[in-house]
Design a protein around this motif. Structure first.
Motif, PDB file in Angstrom:
ATOM      1  N   ALA A  66       0.834  -1.205   0.000  1.00 29.83           N
ATOM      2  CA  ALA A  66       0.000   0.000   0.000  1.00 29.83           C
ATOM      3  C   ALA A  66       0.869   1.255   0.000  1.00 29.83           C
ATOM      4  O   ALA A  66       0.581   2.219  -0.724  1.00 29.83           O
ATOM      5  CB  ALA A  66      -0.944  -0.004   1.195  1.00 29.83           C
ATOM      6  N   VAL A  69       2.474   1.592  -3.494  1.00 26.63           N
ATOM      7  CA  VAL A  69       1.504   2.075  -4.474  1.00 26.63           C
ATOM      8  C   VAL A  69       1.268   3.574  -4.296  1.00 26.63           C
ATOM      9  O   VAL A  69       1.224   4.331  -5.282  1.00 26.63           O
ATOM     10  CB  VAL A  69       0.182   1.284  -4.376  1.00 26.63           C
ATOM     11  CG1 VAL A  69      -0.933   1.963  -5.163  1.00 26.63           C
ATOM     12  CG2 VAL A  69       0.384  -0.141  -4.868  1.00 26.63           C
ATOM     13  N   ALA A  70       1.148   4.024  -3.060  1.00 28.19           N
ATOM     14  CA  ALA A  70       0.942   5.459  -2.799  1.00 28.19           C
ATOM     15  C   ALA A  70       2.118   6.274  -3.325  1.00 28.19           C
ATOM     16  O   ALA A  70       1.924   7.327  -3.949  1.00 28.19           O
ATOM     17  CB  ALA A  70       0.746   5.700  -1.301  1.00 28.19           C
ATOM     18  N   ASP A  73       1.989   6.327  -7.148  1.00 29.31           N
ATOM     19  CA  ASP A  73       0.948   7.244  -7.617  1.00 29.31           C
ATOM     20  C   ASP A  73       1.454   8.688  -7.559  1.00 29.31           C
ATOM     21  O   ASP A  73       1.273   9.460  -8.505  1.00 29.31           O
ATOM     22  CB  ASP A  73      -0.325   7.101  -6.779  1.00 29.31           C
ATOM     23  CG  ASP A  73      -1.106   5.841  -7.087  1.00 29.31           C
ATOM     24  OD1 ASP A  73      -0.935   5.260  -8.182  1.00 29.31           O
ATOM     25  OD2 ASP A  73      -1.904   5.427  -6.215  1.00 29.31           O
ATOM     26  N   ARG A  92       2.625   4.578 -13.290  1.00 30.00           N
ATOM     27  CA  ARG A  92       1.206   4.205 -13.181  1.00 30.00           C
ATOM     28  C   ARG A  92       0.996   2.716 -13.449  1.00 30.00           C
ATOM     29  O   ARG A  92       0.213   2.057 -12.767  1.00 30.00           O
ATOM     30  CB  ARG A  92       0.351   5.041 -14.135  1.00 30.00           C
ATOM     31  CG  ARG A  92       0.018   6.414 -13.613  1.00 30.00           C
ATOM     32  CD  ARG A  92      -1.075   7.079 -14.417  1.00 30.00           C
ATOM     33  NE  ARG A  92      -0.658   7.347 -15.792  1.00 30.00           N
ATOM     34  CZ  ARG A  92       0.040   8.408 -16.179  1.00 30.00           C
ATOM     35  NH1 ARG A  92       0.395   9.306 -15.282  1.00 30.00           N
ATOM     36  NH2 ARG A  92       0.364   8.577 -17.444  1.00 30.00           N
ATOM     37  N   ALA A  95       2.174   0.830 -10.394  1.00 30.85           N
ATOM     38  CA  ALA A  95       1.214   1.002  -9.303  1.00 30.85           C
ATOM     39  C   ALA A  95      -0.023   0.146  -9.538  1.00 30.85           C
ATOM     40  O   ALA A  95      -0.534  -0.498  -8.607  1.00 30.85           O
ATOM     41  CB  ALA A  95       0.833   2.470  -9.164  1.00 30.85           C
ATOM     42  N   THR A  96      -0.504   0.103 -10.758  1.00 25.18           N
ATOM     43  CA  THR A  96      -1.686  -0.698 -11.085  1.00 25.18           C
ATOM     44  C   THR A  96      -1.431  -2.183 -10.850  1.00 25.18           C
ATOM     45  O   THR A  96      -2.268  -2.883 -10.270  1.00 25.18           O
ATOM     46  CB  THR A  96      -2.106  -0.454 -12.546  1.00 25.18           C
ATOM     47  OG1 THR A  96      -2.434   0.940 -12.691  1.00 25.18           O
ATOM     48  CG2 THR A  96      -3.298  -1.306 -12.937  1.00 25.18           C
ATOM     49  N   LYS A  97      -0.279  -2.658 -11.277  1.00 29.27           N
ATOM     50  CA  LYS A  97       0.046  -4.066 -11.071  1.00 29.27           C
ATOM     51  C   LYS A  97       0.146  -4.408  -9.599  1.00 29.27           C
ATOM     52  O   LYS A  97      -0.344  -5.454  -9.149  1.00 29.27           O
ATOM     53  CB  LYS A  97       1.365  -4.413 -11.781  1.00 29.27           C
ATOM     54  CG  LYS A  97       1.227  -4.463 -13.286  1.00 29.27           C
ATOM     55  CD  LYS A  97       2.537  -4.788 -13.959  1.00 29.27           C
ATOM     56  CE  LYS A  97       2.353  -4.842 -15.467  1.00 29.27           C
ATOM     57  NZ  LYS A  97       3.616  -5.139 -16.167  1.00 29.27           N
ATOM     58  N   ARG A  99      -1.259  -2.725  -7.127  1.00 26.45           N
ATOM     59  CA  ARG A  99      -2.578  -2.524  -6.506  1.00 26.45           C
ATOM     60  C   ARG A  99      -3.418  -3.807  -6.598  1.00 26.45           C
ATOM     61  O   ARG A  99      -4.174  -4.131  -5.692  1.00 26.45           O
ATOM     62  CB  ARG A  99      -3.285  -1.364  -7.209  1.00 26.45           C
ATOM     63  CG  ARG A  99      -4.462  -0.817  -6.450  1.00 26.45           C
ATOM     64  CD  ARG A  99      -5.046   0.442  -7.107  1.00 26.45           C
ATOM     65  NE  ARG A  99      -4.278   1.625  -6.739  1.00 26.45           N
ATOM     66  CZ  ARG A  99      -3.516   2.331  -7.555  1.00 26.45           C
ATOM     67  NH1 ARG A  99      -3.397   2.004  -8.834  1.00 26.45           N
ATOM     68  NH2 ARG A  99      -2.868   3.393  -7.139  1.00 26.45           N
ATOM     69  N   ARG A 100      -3.227  -4.576  -7.659  1.00 19.60           N
ATOM     70  CA  ARG A 100      -3.957  -5.843  -7.816  1.00 19.60           C
ATOM     71  C   ARG A 100      -3.567  -6.869  -6.760  1.00 19.60           C
ATOM     72  O   ARG A 100      -4.310  -7.803  -6.497  1.00 19.60           O
ATOM     73  CB  ARG A 100      -3.706  -6.412  -9.201  1.00 19.60           C
ATOM     74  CG  ARG A 100      -4.347  -5.631 -10.312  1.00 19.60           C
ATOM     75  CD  ARG A 100      -4.067  -6.230 -11.672  1.00 19.60           C
ATOM     76  NE  ARG A 100      -4.546  -5.356 -12.712  1.00 19.60           N
ATOM     77  CZ  ARG A 100      -3.929  -5.168 -13.865  1.00 19.60           C
ATOM     78  NH1 ARG A 100      -2.806  -5.823 -14.145  1.00 19.60           N
ATOM     79  NH2 ARG A 100      -4.434  -4.350 -14.757  1.00 19.60           N
ATOM     80  N   LEU A 102      -2.991  -6.106  -3.611  1.00 20.25           N
ATOM     81  CA  LEU A 102      -3.457  -5.661  -2.281  1.00 20.25           C
ATOM     82  C   LEU A 102      -4.690  -6.419  -1.849  1.00 20.25           C
ATOM     83  O   LEU A 102      -5.486  -6.844  -2.586  1.00 20.25           O
ATOM     84  CB  LEU A 102      -3.745  -4.156  -2.289  1.00 20.25           C
ATOM     85  CG  LEU A 102      -2.543  -3.257  -2.466  1.00 20.25           C
ATOM     86  CD1 LEU A 102      -3.006  -1.799  -2.568  1.00 20.25           C
ATOM     87  CD2 LEU A 102      -1.569  -3.407  -1.318  1.00 20.25           C
TER      88      LEU A 102
END
Length: 102
Positions: A66, A69-70, A73, A92, A95-97, A99-100, A102
């Motif tokens: 987390a 990812v923050a 971003d 980005r 981060a998207t990868k 985030r999946r 989490l």
């Protein structure tokens, strides 16, 4: 905008980051440069590199996805202002990868 003082803070940030390995001091200096001149694209770009470096340090040290990812971003936003659109896109995507997961 206070370009002269912004440039001085950005230069200090570069010195602290590259010569002294003082990530906290460098981050503060880059953020101050941006506060003094919000349109200073080089300061945004340099802060983005530092923020991305911090993201990888977090990933290596404790794996707090987390937090990573923050940071990524934020990094993407900073790269956009710093006119590094391809690097912003890469941040980005990372981060998207993550985030999946989490």
């Amino acid at each position: 905008a206070d370009l002269e003082n912004a440039l001085a803070h950005a230069s200090l940030g570069t010195l602290l980051y590259h010569k002294r390995k003082d990530i906290d001091g460098a981050e503060a200096a880059f953020r101050e440069a941006i506060a003094l001149d919000p349109g200073f694209s080089e300061a945004h770009r340099d802060l983005a590199k530092l923020v991305q470096h911090r993201a990888f340090l977090i990933l290596d040290s404790n794996g707090d996805l987390a937090a990573v990812v923050a940071r990524l971003d934020e990094c993407a936003q900073l790269y956009e202002v710093g006119l590094e659109h391809e690097r912003a896109k890469e941040a980005r995507v990372m981060a998207t990868k993550l985030r999946r997961l989490l």
